[in-house]
Enzyme design. Structure first.
Site, mmCIF file in Angstrom:
data_model
loop_
_atom_site.group_PDB
_atom_site.id
_atom_site.type_symbol
_atom_site.label_atom_id
_atom_site.label_comp_id
_atom_site.label_asym_id
_atom_site.label_seq_id
_atom_site.Cartn_x
_atom_site.Cartn_y
_atom_site.Cartn_z
ATOM 1 N N LYS A 1 0.793 -1.234 0.000
ATOM 2 C CA LYS A 1 0.000 0.000 0.000
ATOM 3 C C LYS A 1 0.827 1.288 0.000
ATOM 4 O O LYS A 1 0.333 2.362 0.369
ATOM 5 C CB LYS A 1 -1.000 0.047 1.182
ATOM 6 C CG LYS A 1 -1.830 -1.187 1.361
ATOM 7 C CD LYS A 1 -2.360 -1.756 0.081
ATOM 8 C CE LYS A 1 -3.435 -0.931 -0.568
ATOM 9 N NZ LYS A 1 -3.789 -1.525 -1.909
ATOM 10 N N HIS B 1 6.757 -7.503 -2.349
ATOM 11 C CA HIS B 1 6.577 -6.809 -1.066
ATOM 12 C C HIS B 1 7.547 -7.376 -0.029
ATOM 13 O O HIS B 1 7.422 -7.078 1.166
ATOM 14 C CB HIS B 1 5.147 -6.981 -0.543
ATOM 15 C CG HIS B 1 4.109 -6.208 -1.303
ATOM 16 N ND1 HIS B 1 4.316 -4.922 -1.735
ATOM 17 C CD2 HIS B 1 2.845 -6.540 -1.685
ATOM 18 C CE1 HIS B 1 3.223 -4.496 -2.363
ATOM 19 N NE2 HIS B 1 2.328 -5.462 -2.353
ATOM 20 N N SER C 1 -4.335 2.862 4.634
ATOM 21 C CA SER C 1 -4.570 2.241 3.333
ATOM 22 C C SER C 1 -4.582 0.712 3.456
ATOM 23 O O SER C 1 -5.422 0.026 2.862
ATOM 24 C CB SER C 1 -3.471 2.693 2.359
ATOM 25 O OG SER C 1 -3.696 2.168 1.086
HETATM 26 P P1 A3P Z 1 -5.108 4.800 -0.571
HETATM 27 O O1 A3P Z 1 -5.693 3.552 -0.015
HETATM 28 O O2 A3P Z 1 -4.575 5.701 0.514
HETATM 29 O O3 A3P Z 1 -6.002 5.530 -1.506
HETATM 30 P P2 A3P Z 1 -0.379 -0.205 -3.670
HETATM 31 O O4 A3P Z 1 -0.443 -0.030 -5.129
HETATM 32 O O5 A3P Z 1 1.001 -0.323 -3.118
HETATM 33 O O6 A3P Z 1 -1.303 -1.275 -3.210
HETATM 34 O O7 A3P Z 1 -0.883 1.167 -3.013
HETATM 35 C C1 A3P Z 1 -2.235 1.543 -3.107
HETATM 36 C C2 A3P Z 1 -2.359 2.957 -2.610
HETATM 37 O O8 A3P Z 1 -1.794 3.833 -3.601
HETATM 38 C C3 A3P Z 1 -3.813 3.380 -2.447
HETATM 39 O O9 A3P Z 1 -3.807 4.379 -1.420
HETATM 40 C C4 A3P Z 1 -4.088 3.968 -3.819
HETATM 41 O O10 A3P Z 1 -5.208 4.806 -3.878
HETATM 42 C C5 A3P Z 1 -2.793 4.726 -4.044
HETATM 43 N N1 A3P Z 1 -2.580 5.058 -5.453
HETATM 44 C C6 A3P Z 1 -2.618 4.247 -6.508
HETATM 45 N N2 A3P Z 1 -2.450 4.932 -7.661
HETATM 46 C C7 A3P Z 1 -2.303 6.218 -7.290
HETATM 47 C C8 A3P Z 1 -2.122 7.432 -8.029
HETATM 48 N N3 A3P Z 1 -2.067 7.424 -9.321
HETATM 49 N N4 A3P Z 1 -2.017 8.579 -7.320
HETATM 50 C C9 A3P Z 1 -2.076 8.589 -5.978
HETATM 51 N N5 A3P Z 1 -2.256 7.476 -5.228
HETATM 52 C C10 A3P Z 1 -2.379 6.310 -5.878
#
Ligand code: A3P
Length: 292
Positions: free
Chosen positions: A44, A106, A136
């Site tokens: 996340k 991860h 998140s």
């Molecule tokens: P939130 O849950 O705070 O919205 P991962 O890809 O490592 O699983 O991380 C997911 C997190 O990154 C989520 O955070 C998601 O919304 C955010 N995320 C993914 N794409 C994004 C983007 N283009 N801009 C900002 N945040 C992004």
């Protein structure tokens, strides 16, 4: 679906679930190639965001059809993933036709298969401040049926502080990779908050690390394409094609903000978290921003 939810257990000193340890031998014997790029994060922290940026940088122009037909989790295999109804991450990576291969993990630093080091592969690590990261992760564990039951927010927050979530302690993870960066020059360490502040600037830094020089138009196209709202509505990037995730509980592209923790932490939780954080991070030179 609920029966899919695994137990958390201690695996070589790190809290893990079976979906990321069952294929251990094959993962550890994975044969990296010199041009492979490993994208590493604590869950996340912005994995999908950076994966999509890298995919566009390398393949956005040479194979545009890839952008409309192959979900990001197939373009960028999740190395340690081993769930019965999906191809394993190792198999998917083994038969990736692209070069370079973009591979996601991860794993904490000590679990990275040795061939990545032997082949001197480039690695991109993304870190996100602990408070937004835990928020998140909590919402993700609520909606993702292959994660252990998260329970209520307060108990989840305490388990996160103790490192009792899948992939273990956030503190150990960000610090382990940070320490490695001091001796391994092919590791680019990025921060989610910096990407939010200025995505274009961070793409520039990434390009200089990777030795890429996209045209001004191409860079603009990528910077626009990876903005949160665009990725949220992009079915190839927003995970909506994965049935293990229940978007009615919480979407994968949830908020994409710095500072959402303020909507979750009580004053008491914040105080306790800060105190614990200071102890755990006292020997670290890492600095995170919890607001921008
Ligand atoms: P939130 O849950 O705070 O919205 P991962 O890809 O490592 O699983 O991380 C997911 C997190 O990154 C989520 O955070 C998601 O919304 C955010 N995320 C993914 N794409 C994004 C983007 N283009 N801009 C900002 N945040 C992004």
């Amino acid at each position: 679906m609920d029966s899919l939810r695994p137990e958390l257990f201690d695996f070589k000193g790190v809290s893990m679930s079976r979906y990321f340890t069952d294929n251990w031998e094959n993962i550890q014997n994975f044969q990296a190639r010199p041009d492979d790029i490993l994208i590493a994060t604590y869950p996340k922290a912005g994995t999908t965001w950076v994966s999509y940026i890298l995919d566009l940088l390398y393949f956005g122009q040479i194979s545009p059809e890839r952008q409309t037909s192959i979900p990001i989790y197939q373009r960028v295999p999740f190395l340690e993933l081993n769930i019965s109804f999906e191809e394993t991450g190792v198999n998917l990576a083994d038969r990736l036709p692209t070069s370079p291969r973009l591979i996601k993990t991860h794993f904490p630093i000590q679990f990275v298969p040795k061939s990545f080091w032997e082949q001197n592969c480039r690695m991109v690590y993304v870190a996100r401040n602990a408070k937004d990261n835990v928020v998140s992760y909590f919402h993700f564990d609520r909606m993702n049926k292959v994660q252990p039951e998260p329970g209520d927010w307060n108990s989840y927050l305490h388990r996160f502080m103790e490192g009792k979530v899948v992939f273990g302690s956030w503190h150990d993870h960000v610090n382990g990779w940070w320490k490695k960066k001091q001796s391994y020059s092919k590791l680019h360490y990025m921060f989610y908050e910096d990407m939010i502040e200025d995505t274009g600037r961070e793409i520039d830094k990434l390009c200089s690390f990777l030795g890429l020089s996209p045209s001004v138009e191409e860079k603009k196209r990528i910077t626009d394409g990876v903005q949160f709202d665009n990725m949220k509505k992009n079915d190839m990037a927003n995970y909506s094609t994965l049935t293990i995730m229940d978007f009615k509980v919480s979407p994968f592209m949830r908020k994409g903000k710095v500072g959402d923790w303020k909507n979750h932490f009580t004053a008491a939780q914040n105080e306790e978290f800060d105190e614990d954080y200071e102890k755990k991070m006292k020997d670290s030179t890492l600095q995170f921003r919890t607001e921008i």
